[in-house]
Design a protein around this motif. Structure first.
Motif, PDB file in Angstrom:
ATOM      1  N   GLY A   1     -45.573 -45.174 -37.591  1.00 31.61           N
ATOM      2  CA  GLY A   1     -44.251 -45.220 -36.970  1.00 31.61           C
ATOM      3  C   GLY A   1     -44.276 -45.517 -35.486  1.00 31.61           C
ATOM      4  O   GLY A   1     -45.309 -45.870 -34.907  1.00 31.61           O
TER       5      GLY A   1
ATOM      6  N   GLN B   1     -35.248 -34.688 -34.398  1.00 32.34           N
ATOM      7  CA  GLN B   1     -35.156 -36.086 -34.801  1.00 32.34           C
ATOM      8  C   GLN B   1     -34.970 -36.235 -36.316  1.00 32.34           C
ATOM      9  O   GLN B   1     -34.196 -37.058 -36.771  1.00 32.34           O
ATOM     10  N   VAL B   2     -35.721 -35.477 -37.081  1.00 27.99           N
ATOM     11  CA  VAL B   2     -35.576 -35.493 -38.544  1.00 27.99           C
ATOM     12  C   VAL B   2     -35.703 -34.063 -39.056  1.00 27.99           C
ATOM     13  O   VAL B   2     -35.994 -33.142 -38.290  1.00 27.99           O
TER      14      VAL B   2
ATOM     15  N   LEU C   1     -56.200 -39.614 -36.776  1.00 30.42           N
ATOM     16  CA  LEU C   1     -56.269 -39.305 -38.206  1.00 30.42           C
ATOM     17  C   LEU C   1     -55.031 -39.877 -38.873  1.00 30.42           C
ATOM     18  O   LEU C   1     -53.905 -39.575 -38.472  1.00 30.42           O
ATOM     19  N   HIS C   2     -55.263 -40.707 -39.880  1.00 34.92           N
ATOM     20  CA  HIS C   2     -54.141 -41.296 -40.618  1.00 34.92           C
ATOM     21  C   HIS C   2     -54.242 -40.934 -42.096  1.00 34.92           C
ATOM     22  O   HIS C   2     -55.313 -41.028 -42.689  1.00 34.92           O
TER      23      HIS C   2
ATOM     24  N   ASP D   1     -43.318 -43.269 -33.071  1.00 40.85           N
ATOM     25  CA  ASP D   1     -43.540 -42.109 -32.203  1.00 40.85           C
ATOM     26  C   ASP D   1     -45.003 -41.722 -31.968  1.00 40.85           C
ATOM     27  O   ASP D   1     -45.400 -41.484 -30.821  1.00 40.85           O
ATOM     28  N   SER D   2     -45.769 -41.605 -33.031  1.00 35.30           N
ATOM     29  CA  SER D   2     -47.115 -41.066 -32.821  1.00 35.30           C
ATOM     30  C   SER D   2     -48.007 -41.922 -31.908  1.00 35.30           C
ATOM     31  O   SER D   2     -48.769 -41.342 -31.117  1.00 35.30           O
TER      32      SER D   2
ATOM     33  N   SER E   1     -49.282 -41.945 -37.612  1.00 34.80           N
ATOM     34  CA  SER E   1     -48.628 -42.581 -38.749  1.00 34.80           C
ATOM     35  C   SER E   1     -48.479 -44.047 -38.388  1.00 34.80           C
ATOM     36  O   SER E   1     -49.036 -44.508 -37.400  1.00 34.80           O
TER      37      SER E   1
ATOM     38  N   GLU F   1     -43.897 -35.629 -32.877  1.00 35.60           N
ATOM     39  CA  GLU F   1     -42.622 -34.982 -33.177  1.00 35.60           C
ATOM     40  C   GLU F   1     -41.725 -34.870 -31.943  1.00 35.60           C
ATOM     41  O   GLU F   1     -42.200 -34.654 -30.827  1.00 35.60           O
TER      42      GLU F   1
ATOM     43  N   GLN G   1     -38.373 -31.659 -38.077  1.00 36.03           N
ATOM     44  CA  GLN G   1     -38.578 -31.457 -36.645  1.00 36.03           C
ATOM     45  C   GLN G   1     -37.530 -30.530 -36.026  1.00 36.03           C
ATOM     46  O   GLN G   1     -37.220 -30.623 -34.840  1.00 36.03           O
TER      47      GLN G   1
ATOM     48  N   ARG H   1     -46.504 -31.603 -44.531  1.00 40.57           N
ATOM     49  CA  ARG H   1     -46.908 -31.434 -43.131  1.00 40.57           C
ATOM     50  C   ARG H   1     -47.925 -30.301 -42.988  1.00 40.57           C
ATOM     51  O   ARG H   1     -48.844 -30.386 -42.193  1.00 40.57           O
TER      52      ARG H   1
ATOM     53  N   ASP I   1     -44.827 -45.792 -45.256  1.00 36.33           N
ATOM     54  CA  ASP I   1     -45.721 -44.734 -44.822  1.00 36.33           C
ATOM     55  C   ASP I   1     -45.721 -43.692 -45.934  1.00 36.33           C
ATOM     56  O   ASP I   1     -44.750 -43.595 -46.687  1.00 36.33           O
TER      57      ASP I   1
HETATM   58  P1  ATP Z   1     -43.723 -41.401 -36.311  1.00 40.88           P
HETATM   59  O1  ATP Z   1     -42.772 -42.364 -35.670  1.00 40.88           O
HETATM   60  O2  ATP Z   1     -44.893 -41.079 -35.470  1.00 40.88           O
HETATM   61  O3  ATP Z   1     -44.048 -41.787 -37.713  1.00 40.88           O
HETATM   62  P2  ATP Z   1     -41.583 -39.780 -37.205  1.00 40.88           P
HETATM   63  O4  ATP Z   1     -40.467 -39.692 -36.245  1.00 40.88           O
HETATM   64  O5  ATP Z   1     -41.479 -40.755 -38.336  1.00 40.88           O
HETATM   65  O6  ATP Z   1     -42.917 -40.034 -36.400  1.00 40.88           O
HETATM   66  P3  ATP Z   1     -42.354 -37.794 -39.110  1.00 40.88           P
HETATM   67  O7  ATP Z   1     -42.456 -38.811 -40.174  1.00 40.88           O
HETATM   68  O8  ATP Z   1     -41.611 -36.550 -39.339  1.00 40.88           O
HETATM   69  O9  ATP Z   1     -41.761 -38.338 -37.768  1.00 40.88           O
HETATM   70  O10 ATP Z   1     -43.815 -37.412 -38.648  1.00 40.88           O
HETATM   71  C1  ATP Z   1     -44.023 -36.479 -37.632  1.00 40.88           C
HETATM   72  C2  ATP Z   1     -45.433 -36.602 -37.153  1.00 40.88           C
HETATM   73  O11 ATP Z   1     -46.361 -36.307 -38.200  1.00 40.88           O
HETATM   74  C3  ATP Z   1     -45.798 -38.026 -36.743  1.00 40.88           C
HETATM   75  O12 ATP Z   1     -45.374 -38.290 -35.424  1.00 40.88           O
HETATM   76  C4  ATP Z   1     -47.291 -38.004 -36.863  1.00 40.88           C
HETATM   77  O13 ATP Z   1     -47.898 -37.368 -35.744  1.00 40.88           O
HETATM   78  C5  ATP Z   1     -47.501 -37.140 -38.101  1.00 40.88           C
HETATM   79  N1  ATP Z   1     -47.593 -38.004 -39.301  1.00 40.88           N
HETATM   80  C6  ATP Z   1     -46.610 -38.430 -40.084  1.00 40.88           C
HETATM   81  N2  ATP Z   1     -47.070 -39.233 -41.065  1.00 40.88           N
HETATM   82  C7  ATP Z   1     -48.393 -39.335 -40.873  1.00 40.88           C
HETATM   83  C8  ATP Z   1     -49.469 -40.037 -41.537  1.00 40.88           C
HETATM   84  N3  ATP Z   1     -49.251 -40.812 -42.593  1.00 40.88           N
HETATM   85  N4  ATP Z   1     -50.714 -39.883 -41.060  1.00 40.88           N
HETATM   86  C9  ATP Z   1     -50.946 -39.112 -39.974  1.00 40.88           C
HETATM   87  N5  ATP Z   1     -49.997 -38.451 -39.317  1.00 40.88           N
HETATM   88  C10 ATP Z   1     -48.736 -38.548 -39.751  1.00 40.88           C
END
Ligand code: ATP
Ligand code: MG
Length: 388
Positions: free
Chosen positions: A184, A289-290, A204-205, A186-187, A182, A285, A293, A262, A340
């Motif tokens: 963000g 956290q949210v 993959l986005h 974390d990923s 994403s 994840e 998760q 998801r 996002d």
């Molecule tokens: P991140 O900081 O990585 O966005 P997050 O804490 O915001 O994580 P979520 O939004 O719940 O958590 O997303 C969990 C996981 O789902 C992400 O870490 C990522 O691996 C995947 N994910 C979320 N959004 C996308 C996206 N737009 N494209 C690809 N993968 C995504």
């Protein structure tokens, strides 16, 4: 400048070890490929890098980012002869020596044919330094400086400095994983942690144009570029998610949309992974956290795929994750304020403990195969290089 590079040897036997060493050598060559006059080679469970002195700072910075390197040292190479070793040690140590300095000499003798024992070499060299450099004292327990000598097959190496590498395994020795990336914090960190274990990444986005902007996509390109600095060129797949999200918003109960989204992401990812020969999915994840998760959510979401879903951040706090993201320099990119696709339609009260039966009932209203086919058929593929 000549560098001696050390790597861990745990679990490295037979053919595996050769593969590990060759991969590490290739990765070092890759990160230094634009340094003029650079040479990289391996011999006797070590790697060596020779570069012009003028680029040594840059080279040290880059080597600190090559997974598989435990530590490295700028070294002086000397013929296997005690007098030569003494002379070189004096010349080298004169650079750091000052009156009052405590030191010790530490010798490792990998080459057992060398006529003197390690202790004898250390003693002879130590005495030579004491004789020629005023004001030094030997302290074998807590010395301020250590002069290391390694007696190897063809020559000896002297050094006084040990720079830590990032550890881990060389990228390329552990198979391929598909990172759900994403925009963000974390990923990208999750991707980095898997690179550290030797995994080759593709990313993959999911993009929800026009709800999410070109700038949001650009952000993901920039994150991938940071990962590529550690992992080499990365293939980034950008999948259109707008239609799936629109369908979910129209046809599914609002509180389940995150769970359903998801699940759709994992279904797309699984099929893409099969095409790209990736053996696992990777997400950012972290437990609790949210809403999506929690154990219950993770359980219901993961059911749609038979691939392992690796979650290297599962037990980490935001604080720890943020520290890594600063270190890998993705933090400033991640906090750029673009939407996002997931924050876009975030329900006010997402289900924290979604039930499988409810989720399946909601999905019965959707034409999942055709949504998947549409998404997969319209994936854009980009190659993100590691140029600096
Ligand atoms: P991140 O900081 O990585 O966005 P997050 O804490 O915001 O994580 P979520 O939004 O719940 O958590 O997303 C969990 C996981 O789902 C992400 O870490 C990522 O691996 C995947 N994910 C979320 N959004 C996308 C996206 N737009 N494209 C690809 N993968 C995504
Ligand atoms: Mg996110």
């Amino acid at each position: 400048m000549l560098y001696l590079i050390r790597y861990g040897e745990i679990g490295l036997k037979g053919k595996n070890r050769r593969f590990f060493e060759n991969t590490l050598t290739a990765n070092i060559q890759r990160v230094l490929r634009d340094i003029p006059g650079c040479r990289v080679w391996q011999a006797h469970t070590r790697n060596y890098v020779e570069v012009p002195d003028t680029s040594s700072r840059e080279v040290e910075e880059r080597l600190q980012k090559v997974f598989g390197i435990v530590s490295f040292s700028p070294v002086v190479k000397v013929p296997l002869d005690l007098e030569a070793i003494k002379a070189a040690a004096l010349q080298e140590f004169a650079k750091t020596a000052r009156p009052g300095l405590t030191f010790k000499v530490n010798t490792k003798r990998a080459n057992k044919r060398f006529p003197l024992l390690s202790q004898e070499i250390s003693a002879a060299v130590g005495a030579h330094l004491l004789r020629n450099l005023p004001g030094l004292t030997v302290d074998v327990h807590t010395p301020q400086e250590v002069l290391d000598i390694e007696i190897r097959e063809e020559e000896a190496y002297l050094y006084t400095k040990k720079i830590l590498g990032p550890g881990g395994l060389p990228v390329g020795v552990a198979g391929k994983g598909l990172l759900l990336l994403s925009g963000g914090i974390d990923s990208p960190v999750a991707g980095w942690m898997m690179l550290k274990r030797g995994v080759t990444l593709e990313a993959l986005h999911f993009h929800s144009y026009p709800f999410t902007s070109e700038r949001a996509k650009e952000k993901v390109f920039d994150l991938c570029h940071r990962l590529a600095v550690y992992g080499g060129r990365i293939i980034l797949h950008v999948a259109p998610f707008t239609e799936i999200q629109t369908e979910l918003r129209l046809k599914a109960p609002e509180r389940l949309t995150v769970t359903l989204m998801r699940r759709m992401m994992l279904r797309v990812a699984e099929q893409l992974a099969a095409r790209r020969k990736a053996l696992a999915l990777i997400t950012g994840e972290s437990l609790g956290q949210v809403a999506s998760q929690t154990m219950e959510s993770i359980n219901v979401i993961e059911r749609v795929t038979s691939l392992p879903v690796l979650r290297p951040l599962i037990g980490m706090d935001k604080q720890e994750i943020t520290e890594i993201s600063r270190r890998m320099e993705t933090y400033p990119i991640s906090i750029r304020p673009y939407e996002d696709c997931c924050t876009l339609f975030l329900p006010a009260y997402p289900a924290i403990r979604p039930r499988s039966a409810d989720v399946e009932a909601a999905e019965a209203a959707l034409d999942i195969p055709s949504l998947l086919a549409d998404c997969l058929g319209n994936i854009e593929r980009h190659e993100i290089g590691d140029d600096r």
